[in-house]
Design a protein around this motif. Sequence first.
Motif, PDB file in Angstrom:
ATOM      1  N   ALA A  12       0.842  -1.197   0.000  1.00 11.50           N
ATOM      2  CA  ALA A  12       0.000   0.000   0.000  1.00 11.50           C
ATOM      3  C   ALA A  12       0.876   1.245   0.000  1.00 11.50           C
ATOM      4  CB  ALA A  12      -0.923   0.007   1.210  1.00 11.50           C
ATOM      5  N   GLY A  13       1.909   1.243   0.840  1.00  8.78           N
ATOM      6  CA  GLY A  13       2.839   2.373   0.859  1.00  8.78           C
ATOM      7  C   GLY A  13       3.530   2.555  -0.476  1.00  8.78           C
ATOM      8  N   ALA A  14       3.934   1.448  -1.100  1.00  3.10           N
ATOM      9  CA  ALA A  14       4.602   1.525  -2.400  1.00  3.10           C
ATOM     10  C   ALA A  14       3.665   2.090  -3.468  1.00  3.10           C
ATOM     11  CB  ALA A  14       5.112   0.146  -2.805  1.00  3.10           C
ATOM     12  N   PHE A  15       2.432   1.604  -3.512  1.00  5.76           N
ATOM     13  CA  PHE A  15       1.476   2.111  -4.505  1.00  5.76           C
ATOM     14  C   PHE A  15       1.151   3.584  -4.266  1.00  5.76           C
ATOM     15  CE2 PHE A  15       0.612  -2.314  -5.587  1.00  5.76           C
ATOM     16  CZ  PHE A  15       0.404  -2.229  -6.955  1.00  5.76           C
ATOM     17  N   LEU A  16       1.000   3.974  -3.014  1.00  8.89           N
ATOM     18  CA  LEU A  16       0.685   5.379  -2.733  1.00  8.89           C
ATOM     19  C   LEU A  16       1.855   6.294  -3.075  1.00  8.89           C
ATOM     20  CD1 LEU A  16      -1.374   4.915   0.543  1.00  8.89           C
ATOM     21  CD2 LEU A  16      -2.222   5.550  -1.719  1.00  8.89           C
ATOM     22  N   ALA A  17       3.079   5.835  -2.833  1.00 14.55           N
ATOM     23  CA  ALA A  17       4.252   6.632  -3.222  1.00 14.55           C
ATOM     24  C   ALA A  17       4.335   6.753  -4.739  1.00 14.55           C
ATOM     25  CB  ALA A  17       5.525   6.005  -2.661  1.00 14.55           C
ATOM     26  N   ASN A  18       4.007   5.694  -5.452  1.00 14.95           N
ATOM     27  CA  ASN A  18       4.054   5.720  -6.913  1.00 14.95           C
ATOM     28  C   ASN A  18       2.960   6.613  -7.495  1.00 14.95           C
ATOM     29  OD1 ASN A  18       5.181   4.872  -9.415  1.00 14.95           O
ATOM     30  ND2 ASN A  18       3.468   3.480  -9.683  1.00 14.95           N
ATOM     31  N   TRP A  53      -3.174   6.609 -14.376  1.00 22.34           N
ATOM     32  CA  TRP A  53      -2.245   5.685 -13.718  1.00 22.34           C
ATOM     33  C   TRP A  53      -2.057   6.070 -12.249  1.00 22.34           C
ATOM     34  CZ3 TRP A  53      -0.838   1.052 -13.725  1.00 22.34           C
ATOM     35  CH2 TRP A  53       0.354   0.616 -13.168  1.00 22.34           C
ATOM     36  N   GLY A  54      -1.942   7.355 -11.977  1.00 22.73           N
ATOM     37  CA  GLY A  54      -1.830   7.812 -10.592  1.00 22.73           C
ATOM     38  C   GLY A  54      -3.074   7.484  -9.782  1.00 22.73           C
ATOM     39  N   PHE A  55      -4.240   7.674 -10.384  1.00 20.93           N
ATOM     40  CA  PHE A  55      -5.486   7.367  -9.680  1.00 20.93           C
ATOM     41  C   PHE A  55      -5.616   5.872  -9.420  1.00 20.93           C
ATOM     42  CE2 PHE A  55     -10.017   6.591  -9.221  1.00 20.93           C
ATOM     43  CZ  PHE A  55     -10.339   7.543  -8.273  1.00 20.93           C
ATOM     44  N   PHE A  56      -5.207   5.053 -10.384  1.00 28.54           N
ATOM     45  CA  PHE A  56      -5.222   3.607 -10.186  1.00 28.54           C
ATOM     46  C   PHE A  56      -4.325   3.226  -9.003  1.00 28.54           C
ATOM     47  CE2 PHE A  56      -3.159  -0.501 -10.922  1.00 28.54           C
ATOM     48  CZ  PHE A  56      -4.261  -1.337 -10.915  1.00 28.54           C
ATOM     49  N   ASN A  57      -3.139   3.814  -8.916  1.00 29.19           N
ATOM     50  CA  ASN A  57      -2.234   3.545  -7.800  1.00 29.19           C
ATOM     51  C   ASN A  57      -2.849   3.983  -6.472  1.00 29.19           C
ATOM     52  OD1 ASN A  57       0.766   2.604  -8.502  1.00 29.19           O
ATOM     53  ND2 ASN A  57      -0.092   3.707 -10.240  1.00 29.19           N
ATOM     54  N   LEU A  58      -3.526   5.129  -6.463  1.00 27.09           N
ATOM     55  CA  LEU A  58      -4.227   5.570  -5.249  1.00 27.09           C
ATOM     56  C   LEU A  58      -5.297   4.566  -4.835  1.00 27.09           C
ATOM     57  CD1 LEU A  58      -4.769   9.395  -5.892  1.00 27.09           C
ATOM     58  CD2 LEU A  58      -3.433   8.360  -4.045  1.00 27.09           C
ATOM     59  N   ALA A  59      -6.058   4.090  -5.801  1.00 27.73           N
ATOM     60  CA  ALA A  59      -7.137   3.134  -5.499  1.00 27.73           C
ATOM     61  C   ALA A  59      -6.581   1.824  -4.949  1.00 27.73           C
ATOM     62  CB  ALA A  59      -7.973   2.881  -6.755  1.00 27.73           C
ATOM     63  N   VAL A  60      -5.513   1.310  -5.558  1.00 26.54           N
ATOM     64  CA  VAL A  60      -4.913   0.066  -5.070  1.00 26.54           C
ATOM     65  C   VAL A  60      -4.345   0.276  -3.672  1.00 26.54           C
ATOM     66  CG1 VAL A  60      -3.060  -1.602  -5.441  1.00 26.54           C
ATOM     67  CG2 VAL A  60      -4.472  -0.860  -7.367  1.00 26.54           C
ATOM     68  N   GLY A  61      -3.659   1.399  -3.460  1.00 26.84           N
ATOM     69  CA  GLY A  61      -3.120   1.701  -2.133  1.00 26.84           C
ATOM     70  C   GLY A  61      -4.210   1.785  -1.084  1.00 26.84           C
ATOM     71  N   TYR A  62      -5.324   2.416  -1.439  1.00 27.87           N
ATOM     72  CA  TYR A  62      -6.455   2.508  -0.514  1.00 27.87           C
ATOM     73  C   TYR A  62      -6.982   1.125  -0.143  1.00 27.87           C
ATOM     74  CZ  TYR A  62     -11.290   2.832   0.957  1.00 27.87           C
ATOM     75  OH  TYR A  62     -12.460   2.647   1.628  1.00 27.87           O
ATOM     76  N   ILE A  86       6.663   3.043   1.515  1.00 24.88           N
ATOM     77  CA  ILE A  86       6.766   4.387   0.940  1.00 24.88           C
ATOM     78  C   ILE A  86       8.225   4.734   0.667  1.00 24.88           C
ATOM     79  CG2 ILE A  86       6.465   6.846   1.412  1.00 24.88           C
ATOM     80  CD1 ILE A  86       3.924   6.093   2.986  1.00 24.88           C
ATOM     81  N   LEU A  87       9.079   4.527   1.662  1.00 26.96           N
ATOM     82  CA  LEU A  87      10.490   4.909   1.529  1.00 26.96           C
ATOM     83  C   LEU A  87      11.192   4.123   0.431  1.00 26.96           C
ATOM     84  CD1 LEU A  87      12.911   6.545   2.524  1.00 26.96           C
ATOM     85  CD2 LEU A  87      13.326   4.721   4.188  1.00 26.96           C
ATOM     86  N   ILE A  88      11.013   2.819   0.400  1.00 30.63           N
ATOM     87  CA  ILE A  88      11.688   2.006  -0.610  1.00 30.63           C
ATOM     88  C   ILE A  88      11.210   2.365  -2.014  1.00 30.63           C
ATOM     89  CG2 ILE A  88      11.922  -0.361  -1.490  1.00 30.63           C
ATOM     90  CD1 ILE A  88      12.090  -1.217   1.494  1.00 30.63           C
ATOM     91  N   MET A  89       9.911   2.562  -2.186  1.00 27.29           N
ATOM     92  CA  MET A  89       9.409   2.954  -3.505  1.00 27.29           C
ATOM     93  C   MET A  89       9.894   4.354  -3.873  1.00 27.29           C
ATOM     94  SD  MET A  89       7.944   2.300  -6.292  1.00 27.29           S
ATOM     95  CE  MET A  89       6.752   1.005  -6.336  1.00 27.29           C
ATOM     96  N   ALA A  90       9.920   5.261  -2.923  1.00 24.97           N
ATOM     97  CA  ALA A  90      10.379   6.625  -3.206  1.00 24.97           C
ATOM     98  C   ALA A  90      11.840   6.626  -3.648  1.00 24.97           C
ATOM     99  CB  ALA A  90      10.187   7.511  -1.985  1.00 24.97           C
ATOM    100  N   LEU A  91      12.679   5.853  -2.975  1.00 25.20           N
ATOM    101  CA  LEU A  91      14.089   5.784  -3.369  1.00 25.20           C
ATOM    102  C   LEU A  91      14.241   5.133  -4.744  1.00 25.20           C
ATOM    103  CD1 LEU A  91      15.685   4.782   0.046  1.00 25.20           C
ATOM    104  CD2 LEU A  91      15.873   6.989  -1.137  1.00 25.20           C
ATOM    105  N   THR A  92      13.456   4.102  -5.009  1.00 25.87           N
ATOM    106  CA  THR A  92      13.493   3.446  -6.318  1.00 25.87           C
ATOM    107  C   THR A  92      13.058   4.407  -7.418  1.00 25.87           C
ATOM    108  OG1 THR A  92      13.041   1.324  -5.275  1.00 25.87           O
ATOM    109  CG2 THR A  92      12.600   1.483  -7.639  1.00 25.87           C
ATOM    110  N   LEU A  93      11.989   5.149  -7.173  1.00 25.33           N
ATOM    111  CA  LEU A  93      11.506   6.111  -8.163  1.00 25.33           C
ATOM    112  C   LEU A  93      12.494   7.254  -8.360  1.00 25.33           C
ATOM    113  CD1 LEU A  93       7.738   6.311  -7.161  1.00 25.33           C
ATOM    114  CD2 LEU A  93       8.709   5.162  -9.162  1.00 25.33           C
ATOM    115  N   ALA A  94      13.120   7.708  -7.276  1.00 26.41           N
ATOM    116  CA  ALA A  94      14.119   8.782  -7.393  1.00 26.41           C
ATOM    117  C   ALA A  94      15.268   8.331  -8.274  1.00 26.41           C
ATOM    118  CB  ALA A  94      14.628   9.174  -6.007  1.00 26.41           C
ATOM    119  N   HIS A  95      15.691   7.098  -8.112  1.00 20.01           N
ATOM    120  CA  HIS A  95      16.770   6.574  -8.940  1.00 20.01           C
ATOM    121  C   HIS A  95      16.317   6.421 -10.397  1.00 20.01           C
ATOM    122  CE1 HIS A  95      20.344   4.355 -10.041  1.00 20.01           C
ATOM    123  NE2 HIS A  95      19.561   3.420 -10.562  1.00 20.01           N
ATOM    124  N   ALA A  96      15.135   5.843 -10.597  1.00 17.30           N
ATOM    125  CA  ALA A  96      14.639   5.591 -11.952  1.00 17.30           C
ATOM    126  C   ALA A  96      14.361   6.884 -12.714  1.00 17.30           C
ATOM    127  CB  ALA A  96      13.380   4.736 -11.897  1.00 17.30           C
TER     128      ALA A  96
END
Length: 104
Positions: A12-18, A53-62, A86-96
């Motif tokens: 959920a944290g990963a999807f919400l960060a994405n 895509w962002g809304f889909f990620n919000l819905a899955v996270g919810y 959240i942190l792991i996805m945020a760091l992955t996205l920052a790198h990507a």
Amino acid sequence: MRWYHYIAYFFAGAFLANAIPHFGNGISGSAFQSPFASPPGQGLSSSTVNVLWGFFNLAVGYVLVCRIGTFDLRKTSHVLVFGSGILIMALTLAHAFGRFHGGL
């Protein structure tokens, strides 16, 4: 609390960060990388695609955080697992995304 609830909270944290970069760029009208671009994750998708895509990620996270188990902000273990996602996805996205936007 069952063990798979913690997995759901982590993802959920990963999807919400994405959801944040895609939804934010989409509603601002900017093109941004998405899995639907060509090549996937590298090319730019329209702002409309990113909003969806962002809304889909919000819905899955919810669903993962609010509909599986009983997430409690007062339970440290719940918050740590959620925050780790959240942190792991945020760091992955920052790198990507840093490769494309000068962040590396």
